[in-house]
Each structure stands twice: as structure tokens, then as C-alpha cells.
Write a protein that holds these residues in place. Structure first.
Motif, PDB file in Angstrom:
ATOM      1  N   GLY A 142     -82.053  -9.114 -23.841  1.00  0.00           N
ATOM      2  CA  GLY A 142     -82.207  -7.745 -24.075  1.00  0.00           C
ATOM      3  C   GLY A 142     -82.638  -6.985 -22.992  1.00  0.00           C
ATOM      4  N   LEU A 143     -82.778  -7.573 -21.955  1.00  0.00           N
ATOM      5  CA  LEU A 143     -83.382  -7.141 -20.727  1.00  0.00           C
ATOM      6  C   LEU A 143     -82.306  -6.714 -19.787  1.00  0.00           C
ATOM      7  CD1 LEU A 143     -86.091  -6.698 -19.682  1.00  0.00           C
ATOM      8  CD2 LEU A 143     -85.923  -8.943 -18.239  1.00  0.00           C
ATOM      9  N   GLY A 144     -82.331  -5.398 -19.333  1.00  0.00           N
ATOM     10  CA  GLY A 144     -81.361  -4.871 -18.345  1.00  0.00           C
ATOM     11  C   GLY A 144     -81.846  -3.989 -16.997  1.00  0.00           C
ATOM     12  N   LEU A 145     -80.795  -4.081 -16.096  1.00  0.00           N
ATOM     13  CA  LEU A 145     -81.155  -3.209 -15.011  1.00  0.00           C
ATOM     14  C   LEU A 145     -80.751  -1.755 -15.154  1.00  0.00           C
ATOM     15  CD1 LEU A 145     -82.449  -3.350 -12.060  1.00  0.00           C
ATOM     16  CD2 LEU A 145     -80.177  -4.074 -11.225  1.00  0.00           C
ATOM     17  N   TYR A 146     -81.757  -0.827 -14.887  1.00  0.00           N
ATOM     18  CA  TYR A 146     -81.300   0.568 -14.562  1.00  0.00           C
ATOM     19  C   TYR A 146     -81.755   1.302 -13.638  1.00  0.00           C
ATOM     20  CZ  TYR A 146     -80.993  -0.423 -19.813  1.00  0.00           C
ATOM     21  OH  TYR A 146     -80.673  -0.712 -21.176  1.00  0.00           O
ATOM     22  N   TYR A 147     -81.089   2.224 -13.248  1.00  0.00           N
ATOM     23  CA  TYR A 147     -81.441   3.367 -12.173  1.00  0.00           C
ATOM     24  C   TYR A 147     -81.629   4.620 -12.646  1.00  0.00           C
ATOM     25  CZ  TYR A 147     -76.905   5.122 -11.654  1.00  0.00           C
ATOM     26  OH  TYR A 147     -75.646   5.897 -11.841  1.00  0.00           O
ATOM     27  N   LEU A 148     -82.399   5.202 -12.039  1.00  0.00           N
ATOM     28  CA  LEU A 148     -82.782   6.764 -12.405  1.00  0.00           C
ATOM     29  C   LEU A 148     -81.875   7.866 -11.682  1.00  0.00           C
ATOM     30  CD1 LEU A 148     -84.849   8.388 -14.069  1.00  0.00           C
ATOM     31  CD2 LEU A 148     -86.246   8.706 -11.828  1.00  0.00           C
ATOM     32  N   ASP A 149     -81.285   8.575 -12.522  1.00  0.00           N
ATOM     33  CA  ASP A 149     -80.327   9.648 -12.308  1.00  0.00           C
ATOM     34  C   ASP A 149     -80.791  10.905 -12.783  1.00  0.00           C
ATOM     35  OD1 ASP A 149     -79.439   9.676 -14.607  1.00  0.00           O
ATOM     36  OD2 ASP A 149     -77.327   8.788 -14.047  1.00  0.00           O
ATOM     37  N   LYS A 150     -79.905  11.882 -12.569  1.00  0.00           N
ATOM     38  CA  LYS A 150     -80.498  13.329 -13.122  1.00  0.00           C
ATOM     39  C   LYS A 150     -80.675  13.257 -14.638  1.00  0.00           C
ATOM     40  CE  LYS A 150     -78.836  15.715  -9.212  1.00  0.00           C
ATOM     41  NZ  LYS A 150     -77.821  16.767  -8.718  1.00  0.00           N
ATOM     42  N   LYS A 151     -79.703  12.242 -15.396  1.00  0.00           N
ATOM     43  CA  LYS A 151     -79.679  12.219 -17.044  1.00  0.00           C
ATOM     44  C   LYS A 151     -80.683  11.500 -17.544  1.00  0.00           C
ATOM     45  CE  LYS A 151     -74.730  12.609 -16.498  1.00  0.00           C
ATOM     46  NZ  LYS A 151     -73.583  12.050 -16.886  1.00  0.00           N
ATOM     47  N   GLY A 152     -81.419  10.769 -16.498  1.00  0.00           N
ATOM     48  CA  GLY A 152     -82.412   9.471 -17.043  1.00  0.00           C
ATOM     49  C   GLY A 152     -82.053   8.220 -16.392  1.00  0.00           C
ATOM     50  N   TRP A 153     -82.509   7.078 -17.109  1.00  0.00           N
ATOM     51  CA  TRP A 153     -82.201   5.959 -16.522  1.00  0.00           C
ATOM     52  C   TRP A 153     -80.773   5.336 -17.131  1.00  0.00           C
ATOM     53  CZ3 TRP A 153     -85.339   3.947 -13.413  1.00  0.00           C
ATOM     54  CH2 TRP A 153     -86.613   4.063 -13.228  1.00  0.00           C
ATOM     55  N   THR A 154     -79.896   4.824 -16.295  1.00  0.00           N
ATOM     56  CA  THR A 154     -78.692   4.523 -16.596  1.00  0.00           C
ATOM     57  C   THR A 154     -78.656   2.941 -16.320  1.00  0.00           C
ATOM     58  OG1 THR A 154     -77.928   6.850 -15.741  1.00  0.00           O
ATOM     59  CG2 THR A 154     -76.491   4.897 -15.776  1.00  0.00           C
ATOM     60  N   PHE A 155     -77.926   2.224 -17.201  1.00  0.00           N
ATOM     61  CA  PHE A 155     -77.566   0.892 -16.971  1.00  0.00           C
ATOM     62  C   PHE A 155     -76.749   0.373 -15.728  1.00  0.00           C
ATOM     63  CE2 PHE A 155     -75.359  -2.786 -18.295  1.00  0.00           C
ATOM     64  CZ  PHE A 155     -76.351  -3.864 -18.656  1.00  0.00           C
ATOM     65  N   ILE A 156     -77.137  -0.634 -15.307  1.00  0.00           N
ATOM     66  CA  ILE A 156     -76.200  -1.202 -14.251  1.00  0.00           C
ATOM     67  C   ILE A 156     -76.020  -2.543 -14.788  1.00  0.00           C
ATOM     68  CG2 ILE A 156     -76.293  -2.178 -11.811  1.00  0.00           C
ATOM     69  CD1 ILE A 156     -78.440  -0.048 -11.168  1.00  0.00           C
ATOM     70  N   ALA A 157     -74.652  -2.898 -14.734  1.00  0.00           N
ATOM     71  CA  ALA A 157     -74.309  -4.183 -15.110  1.00  0.00           C
ATOM     72  C   ALA A 157     -74.749  -5.302 -14.155  1.00  0.00           C
ATOM     73  CB  ALA A 157     -72.467  -4.299 -15.386  1.00  0.00           C
ATOM     74  N   ALA A 158     -75.083  -6.262 -14.682  1.00  0.00           N
ATOM     75  CA  ALA A 158     -75.573  -7.388 -13.777  1.00  0.00           C
ATOM     76  C   ALA A 158     -74.922  -8.813 -14.034  1.00  0.00           C
ATOM     77  CB  ALA A 158     -77.081  -7.620 -14.033  1.00  0.00           C
ATOM     78  N   ALA A 159     -74.680  -9.488 -13.052  1.00  0.00           N
ATOM     79  CA  ALA A 159     -74.017 -10.774 -13.360  1.00  0.00           C
ATOM     80  C   ALA A 159     -75.123 -11.750 -13.822  1.00  0.00           C
ATOM     81  CB  ALA A 159     -73.338 -11.430 -12.075  1.00  0.00           C
ATOM     82  N   GLU A 160     -74.582 -12.574 -15.089  1.00  0.00           N
ATOM     83  CA  GLU A 160     -75.512 -13.672 -15.637  1.00  0.00           C
ATOM     84  C   GLU A 160     -75.578 -14.718 -14.558  1.00  0.00           C
ATOM     85  OE1 GLU A 160     -74.285 -14.541 -19.515  1.00  0.00           O
ATOM     86  OE2 GLU A 160     -73.606 -12.468 -20.122  1.00  0.00           O
ATOM     87  N   GLU A 161     -77.004 -15.290 -14.608  1.00  0.00           N
ATOM     88  CA  GLU A 161     -77.054 -16.316 -13.922  1.00  0.00           C
ATOM     89  C   GLU A 161     -77.490 -17.499 -14.691  1.00  0.00           C
ATOM     90  OE1 GLU A 161     -77.473 -16.433 -10.349  1.00  0.00           O
ATOM     91  OE2 GLU A 161     -77.123 -14.157  -9.943  1.00  0.00           O
ATOM     92  N   SER A 162     -77.308 -18.759 -13.887  1.00  0.00           N
ATOM     93  CA  SER A 162     -77.420 -20.129 -14.754  1.00  0.00           C
ATOM     94  C   SER A 162     -78.940 -20.039 -15.019  1.00  0.00           C
ATOM     95  CB  SER A 162     -77.316 -21.441 -13.916  1.00  0.00           C
ATOM     96  OG  SER A 162     -77.904 -21.234 -12.952  1.00  0.00           O
ATOM     97  N   ASN A 163     -79.831 -19.321 -14.372  1.00  0.00           N
ATOM     98  CA  ASN A 163     -81.372 -19.328 -14.494  1.00  0.00           C
ATOM     99  C   ASN A 163     -81.686 -18.306 -15.431  1.00  0.00           C
ATOM    100  OD1 ASN A 163     -84.106 -19.033 -14.425  1.00  0.00           O
ATOM    101  ND2 ASN A 163     -84.492 -19.401 -12.372  1.00  0.00           N
ATOM    102  N   PRO A 164     -82.265 -18.303 -16.652  1.00  0.00           N
ATOM    103  CA  PRO A 164     -82.475 -17.257 -17.519  1.00  0.00           C
ATOM    104  C   PRO A 164     -83.328 -16.084 -17.148  1.00  0.00           C
ATOM    105  CG  PRO A 164     -83.324 -19.158 -18.533  1.00  0.00           C
ATOM    106  CD  PRO A 164     -82.571 -19.493 -17.338  1.00  0.00           C
TER     107      PRO A 164
END
Length: 135
Positions: A1-23
Motif C-alpha cells: 500500500g506504500l506509494g511514491l508521490y510528487y507535489l504538483d498544482k493539483k496535489g500529490w500525484t502517484f509515480i509508478a515504481a518498479a517492484e524490487e526483490s527487497n520489500p
């Protein structure tokens, strides 16, 4: 459920991240100097029929049923995160990501009433299951 987001004019926007073998580790490509944060998304996607429903019974229109499928936090990347089953059999459907609408065309060989199961998973792994009867 943890995701990476960046701040733009609309608010926090999700950034797709690659899944790693280390959780405890994931990565993404960043091309600008924005503000970034990690947000835990525990809210599952919303699935709402776009035709009248009474006691979980849906009346098809012109042999079709449509649903609004939306996730406000990390979103739904593509149709691979959506599944429709009629009487336990996977069904082909159309997904319009710009309108957040999924349409299922009912084949003539489907006997009614039929059991419809919809499964939708957002980009953070939250899942919604909805069951209906199609008349």
C-alpha cells in the motif's frame, strides 16, 4: 500500500515504481526537482454501476453493462488490474481510462439471470470485489 508521490498544482500525484526483490525498497525514475513523499494508500478503488441496480440486480441496456471504476489515490494503471467474471468465466471488456468507465458486452449465449463478479486492484494493491446478478 506504500506509494511514491510528487507535489504538483493539483496535489500529490502517484509515480509508478518498479517492484524490487527487497520489500523495503522500490525505485522510480525522477526527471525534475519536485517535492516527493511516500504515502500509504489503504483505500480500495470505487466500483459503481452506471445503470439502475436494485438488491444487487442489474438490468442490462442493449446487452451491455457499464461501471465507473476509479481510485483517488494511486490510481488504476491499465485494464490488467480489472477482471469481470460471469458465472465464474472471465469476460473481455472495454476500459476507458480517461472516463474511468468499464463496459461489458453480454454475449447472447449467457443465460440470465447470471452471476457477475468484478475485481479491481489499484496501483498500491488495494482490491475491491463486487457481485451482482444480471437480468
Amino acid at each position: 500500500g506504500l506509494g511514491l508521490y510528487y507535489l504538483d498544482k493539483k496535489g500529490w500525484t502517484f509515480i509508478a515504481a518498479a517492484e524490487e526483490s527487497n520489500p523495503k525498497k522500490f525505485s522510480s525514475r525522477v526527471t525534475s526537482m519536485e517535492k516527493f513523499t511516500l504515502i500509504r494508500d489503504t483505500i480500495p478503488p470505487v466500483v459503481m454501476p452506471l445503470q439502475p441496480v436494485k438488491n444487487k440486480v442489474i438490468i442490462s441496456r442493449n446487452g451491455m453493462v457499464s461501471f465507473m471504476v476509479k481510485d483517488e489515490m494511486c490510481g488504476i494503471r491499465n485494464e490488467s488490474q480489472i477482471n469481470f467474471y460471469i458465472n465464474g468465466n472471465w469476460q473481455l471488456f472495454d476500459f476507458d481510462p480517461e472516463e474511468d468507465v468499464v463496459t461489458l458486452s453480454l454475449h447472447d449465449d449467457i443465460r440470465k439471470p447470471a452471476a457477475l463478479l468484478i475485481e479491481v486492484e489499484d496501483n498500491c494493491g488495494n482490491t475491491t470485489l463486487r457481485e451482482y446478478i444480471i437480468q
